[in-house]
Design a protein around this motif. Structure first.
Motif, PDB file in Angstrom:
ATOM      1  N   ALA A 264       0.828  -1.217   0.000  1.00  0.00           N
ATOM      2  CA  ALA A 264       0.000   0.000   0.000  1.00  0.00           C
ATOM      3  C   ALA A 264       0.857   1.259   0.000  1.00  0.00           C
ATOM      4  O   ALA A 264       0.557   2.223  -0.715  1.00  0.00           O
ATOM      5  CB  ALA A 264      -0.943  -0.013   1.202  1.00  0.00           C
ATOM      6  N   ALA A 265       1.926   1.286   0.802  1.00  0.00           N
ATOM      7  CA  ALA A 265       2.792   2.467   0.857  1.00  0.00           C
ATOM      8  C   ALA A 265       3.487   2.696  -0.486  1.00  0.00           C
ATOM      9  O   ALA A 265       3.611   3.832  -0.956  1.00  0.00           O
ATOM     10  CB  ALA A 265       3.822   2.315   1.972  1.00  0.00           C
ATOM     11  N   GLY A 266       3.942   1.601  -1.102  1.00  0.00           N
ATOM     12  CA  GLY A 266       4.584   1.719  -2.400  1.00  0.00           C
ATOM     13  C   GLY A 266       3.615   2.165  -3.474  1.00  0.00           C
ATOM     14  O   GLY A 266       3.974   2.953  -4.368  1.00  0.00           O
ATOM     15  N   ARG A 267       2.389   1.664  -3.419  1.00  0.00           N
ATOM     16  CA  ARG A 267       1.378   2.094  -4.392  1.00  0.00           C
ATOM     17  C   ARG A 267       1.097   3.586  -4.260  1.00  0.00           C
ATOM     18  O   ARG A 267       0.957   4.308  -5.262  1.00  0.00           O
ATOM     19  CB  ARG A 267       0.087   1.281  -4.195  1.00  0.00           C
ATOM     20  N   TYR A 268       1.000   4.054  -3.029  1.00  0.00           N
ATOM     21  CA  TYR A 268       0.764   5.483  -2.808  1.00  0.00           C
ATOM     22  C   TYR A 268       1.903   6.318  -3.390  1.00  0.00           C
ATOM     23  O   TYR A 268       1.677   7.320  -4.064  1.00  0.00           O
ATOM     24  CB  TYR A 268       0.616   5.760  -1.311  1.00  0.00           C
ATOM     25  N   ALA A 269       3.152   5.887  -3.143  1.00  0.00           N
ATOM     26  CA  ALA A 269       4.299   6.625  -3.665  1.00  0.00           C
ATOM     27  C   ALA A 269       4.294   6.638  -5.183  1.00  0.00           C
ATOM     28  O   ALA A 269       4.567   7.673  -5.812  1.00  0.00           O
ATOM     29  CB  ALA A 269       5.594   6.009  -3.144  1.00  0.00           C
ATOM     30  N   LEU A 270       3.974   5.503  -5.796  1.00  0.00           N
ATOM     31  CA  LEU A 270       3.919   5.423  -7.250  1.00  0.00           C
ATOM     32  C   LEU A 270       2.863   6.361  -7.816  1.00  0.00           C
ATOM     33  O   LEU A 270       3.114   7.119  -8.768  1.00  0.00           O
ATOM     34  CB  LEU A 270       3.612   3.978  -7.668  1.00  0.00           C
ATOM     35  N   LEU A 271       1.676   6.337  -7.236  1.00  0.00           N
ATOM     36  CA  LEU A 271       0.578   7.150  -7.755  1.00  0.00           C
ATOM     37  C   LEU A 271       0.825   8.635  -7.523  1.00  0.00           C
ATOM     38  O   LEU A 271       0.472   9.479  -8.358  1.00  0.00           O
ATOM     39  CB  LEU A 271      -0.737   6.706  -7.117  1.00  0.00           C
ATOM     40  N   LYS A 272       1.423   8.992  -6.396  1.00  0.00           N
ATOM     41  CA  LYS A 272       1.766  10.393  -6.162  1.00  0.00           C
ATOM     42  C   LYS A 272       2.850  10.855  -7.136  1.00  0.00           C
ATOM     43  O   LYS A 272       2.876  12.006  -7.562  1.00  0.00           O
ATOM     44  CB  LYS A 272       2.236  10.584  -4.716  1.00  0.00           C
ATOM     45  N   LEU A 273       3.734   9.947  -7.485  1.00  0.00           N
ATOM     46  CA  LEU A 273       4.786  10.277  -8.430  1.00  0.00           C
ATOM     47  C   LEU A 273       4.199  10.693  -9.777  1.00  0.00           C
ATOM     48  O   LEU A 273       4.652  11.669 -10.389  1.00  0.00           O
ATOM     49  CB  LEU A 273       5.705   9.071  -8.615  1.00  0.00           C
ATOM     50  N   VAL A 274       3.184   9.978 -10.235  1.00  0.00           N
ATOM     51  CA  VAL A 274       2.639  10.264 -11.565  1.00  0.00           C
ATOM     52  C   VAL A 274       1.563  11.345 -11.547  1.00  0.00           C
ATOM     53  O   VAL A 274       1.317  11.997 -12.562  1.00  0.00           O
ATOM     54  CB  VAL A 274       2.088   8.984 -12.231  1.00  0.00           C
ATOM     55  N   THR A 275       0.911  11.561 -10.392  1.00  0.00           N
ATOM     56  CA  THR A 275      -0.125  12.600 -10.336  1.00  0.00           C
ATOM     57  C   THR A 275       0.385  13.908  -9.766  1.00  0.00           C
ATOM     58  O   THR A 275      -0.214  14.957  -9.973  1.00  0.00           O
ATOM     59  CB  THR A 275      -1.328  12.136  -9.490  1.00  0.00           C
ATOM     60  N   GLY A 276       1.514  13.860  -9.024  1.00  0.00           N
ATOM     61  CA  GLY A 276       2.020  15.066  -8.375  1.00  0.00           C
ATOM     62  C   GLY A 276       1.154  15.438  -7.190  1.00  0.00           C
ATOM     63  O   GLY A 276       0.382  14.646  -6.663  1.00  0.00           O
ATOM     64  N   GLY A 277       1.276  16.691  -6.752  1.00  0.00           N
ATOM     65  CA  GLY A 277       0.430  17.162  -5.661  1.00  0.00           C
ATOM     66  C   GLY A 277       0.826  16.660  -4.298  1.00  0.00           C
ATOM     67  O   GLY A 277      -0.033  16.376  -3.463  1.00  0.00           O
ATOM     68  N   PHE A 278       2.129  16.510  -4.039  1.00  0.00           N
ATOM     69  CA  PHE A 278       2.574  16.120  -2.700  1.00  0.00           C
ATOM     70  C   PHE A 278       2.165  17.188  -1.692  1.00  0.00           C
ATOM     71  O   PHE A 278       2.481  18.355  -1.864  1.00  0.00           O
ATOM     72  CB  PHE A 278       4.091  15.944  -2.662  1.00  0.00           C
TER      73      PHE A 278
END
Length: 537
Positions: free
Chosen positions: A132-146
């Protein structure tokens, strides 16, 4: 992705600024090239991954779970990447740190080389291999908006601390660098030379001011200072060198693409510090538009011919940092100002002028000028020490801002929406209104800050207990003459607006205090706001 996911997780739950700096510096030390450079680029929003868009991610999750269930989940969580990361069904049991999880370098370089048609399939495969943590990092990477309280300035300060250099050196190099920043890290670690700034027209770190207190005036001698109007636009730096023209925000973001009409008038070699406005020359005078006018030009990837015609960009110059090859930042302000006035005389008067200097000999005289500005687009005065050099950051005792007192008005809460990140479990974004003569409550603005965590919990409870309708993530709350929640709202300016139902638009509204004591019927009326448009504070 595991190391990047761990970094995001720790940053998200670390409120201290110094602790965030330490986390970033440790990551730069522990992670090799080019992975640390890609992490830096992602956090600094300098990583462009065009092969995957949010709509494609929605299509992906629709193949794995019921669309209505996902909609409810998204409404509750409030963040697309986080919702998909939590809801993504795992095909096989996933252990933290599994060895087939993709690395950040693999993900970034593969996506950059991929087409939009192939991007979703790559994301789907990686989501199946990550926890789950890795999925979140991956999706934030491609969508931005940290949303972790990480500004561009803080990232550069982390780099400066990591390499033991001055942050201003990082600032001036930044726009000549590109991910994964191999030369930058080699220099910071002492294994390579300092990168040569290959970018023409670089950004120069800006000088900022302190808000002045009444007690400060007793310590300051008026004869040592000059003053000028503080205009209600956005602070920018106009830089031109070797035929390259750039317009930067105060934080160093390149916003040139949104203002081609202004850049076309950059017939100079140098760097000007000033205020970006919408303005139209009227003979020898300049009609300065409101901040609402300027908003028609901000944050746009493309500018239409109509926008260029109706909202022409204009630069009101405050300071001159570079004149040809001469760096003027070490000169005192009064000397830079003399150079600035000569410099601007050679520019297109339809696009440039100098801010007016104010004549005063006592602080009382300046207070009188501040109280009666010649334009509604003025939000106060700037006070600058005559001998002050141009120093990056916020040096003490050199520049002061003396803003006009904010407008205050009592409004009624009408709608509430869930926040994002740490606020995703709360209704923290509020639409408020005032009364018309007909007894109708009309929305006039939105606010999402100005209250404490304790007050947020109180408002959230009120919203949940008084919801009358739901529109996706938005709740409509009870708001009548006899029942409703009143806010006192502070704001910096107001102007007419055809885009809003009320006909008015506020500048920087924020909640000043909660008025549990005040009945909704006693909230302000639309006519009160309309009178404020032409009435000095």
């Amino acid at each position: 992705m595991n190391r990047f996911a761990d970094l995001l997780d720790m940053l998200a739950f670390t409120p201290s600024r110094n602790a965030k700096l330490a986390l970033l510096q440790e990551h730069f030390r522990a992670v090799p090239d080019p992975e640390r450079g890609y992490a830096l680029a992602a956090l600094a929003r300098d990583l462009d991954i065009p092969s995957v868009k949010p709509a494609q991610l929605r299509e992906l999750i629709a193949t794995r779970m019921d669309a209505e269930l996902f909609a409810y989940s998204y409404d509750y969580v409030g963040d697309l990447a986080e919702t998909i990361a939590l809801a993504w069904p795992e095909k096989t049991p996933v252990a933290t740190g599994r060895n087939d999880a993709p690395g950040l370098t693999e993900v970034v370089e593969t996506l950059i080389a991929s087409s939009r048609a192939k991007g979703p399939a790559l994301i789907e495969d990686w989501l199946d291999r990550l926890d789950a943590a890795g999925r979140y990092a991956l999706l934030k990477l491609v969508t931005g908006g940290f949303r972790m309280g990480i500004s561009g300035r803080l990232i550069k300060q982390a780099l400066a601390g990591f390499g033991g250099v001055n942050v201003n050196e990082i600032e001036e190099l930044w726009h000549g660098l590109a991910p994964p920043y191999l030369e930058l890290f080699a220099w910071l670690e002492g294994t390579g030379d300092k990168p040569v700034n290959a970018a023409a027209a670089p950004f120069r770190p800006v000088m900022l001011s302190h808000a002045i207190d009444e007690a400060d005036f007793d310590k300051l001698e008026p004869a040592d200072f000059v003053a000028e109007w503080k205009w209600d636009g956005i602070r920018v730096q106009a830089t031109s060198e070797r035929g390259v023209h750039r317009l930067y925000s105060r934080t160093g973001d390149d916003i040139s693409h949104a203002f081609p009409d202004l850049l076309d008038a950059f017939a100079f070699d140098g760097a000007i510090d000033g205020e970006l406005l919408v303005a139209r020359p009227q003979g020898t005078e300049v009609e300065t538009g409101s901040f609402s006018d300027l908003q028609q030009r901000l944050n746009r990837k493309k500018v239409s011919a109509k926008q260029l015609r109706d909202y022409p960009a204009f630069l009101r110059a405050y300071d001159l940092l570079q004149d040809g090859e001469a760096d003027l930042r070490g000169l005192p302000f009064h000397a830079r100002r003399e150079r600035l006035e000569r410099f601007v005389k050679g520019l297109d008067p339809d696009r440039f002028d100098c801010s007016d200097m104010l004549s005063f000999s006592t602080w009382d005289e300046l207070a009188a000028l501040r109280a009666t500005p010649p334009s509604a687009v003025i939000e106060g005065v700037m006070i600058k020490r005559k001998e002050a050099p141009y120093l990056p950051g916020r040096p003490k005792g050199e520049w002061f801002k003396w803003k006009r007192d904010p407008f205050l008005i009592d409004v009624v809460l009408m709608y509430a929406q869930r926040g994002h990140g740490k606020r995703s479990g709360f209704y923290s974004d509020y639409t408020f209104g005032v009364w018309r003569d007909t007894g109708e409550l009309v929305p006039v603005g939105k606010a999402y800050f100005g209250f404490t965590d304790e007050e947020l919990a109180q408002i959230d409870k009120y919203v949940r207990n008084n919801t009358i309708e739901r529109f996706g993530p938005v709740r409509s709350v009870r708001a009548g003459l006899d029942q409703g929640l009143v806010f006192e709202v502070a704001f910096e300016g107001i102007n007419r607006s055809s885009r809003h139902k009320s006909g008015v638009a506020m500048r920087f509204p924020r909640i000043s205090r909660l008025r549990w004591d005040k009945p909704p019927a006693e909230a302000d009326r639309l006519e009160t706001l309309e009178r404020m448009i032409d009435t000095p504070r």
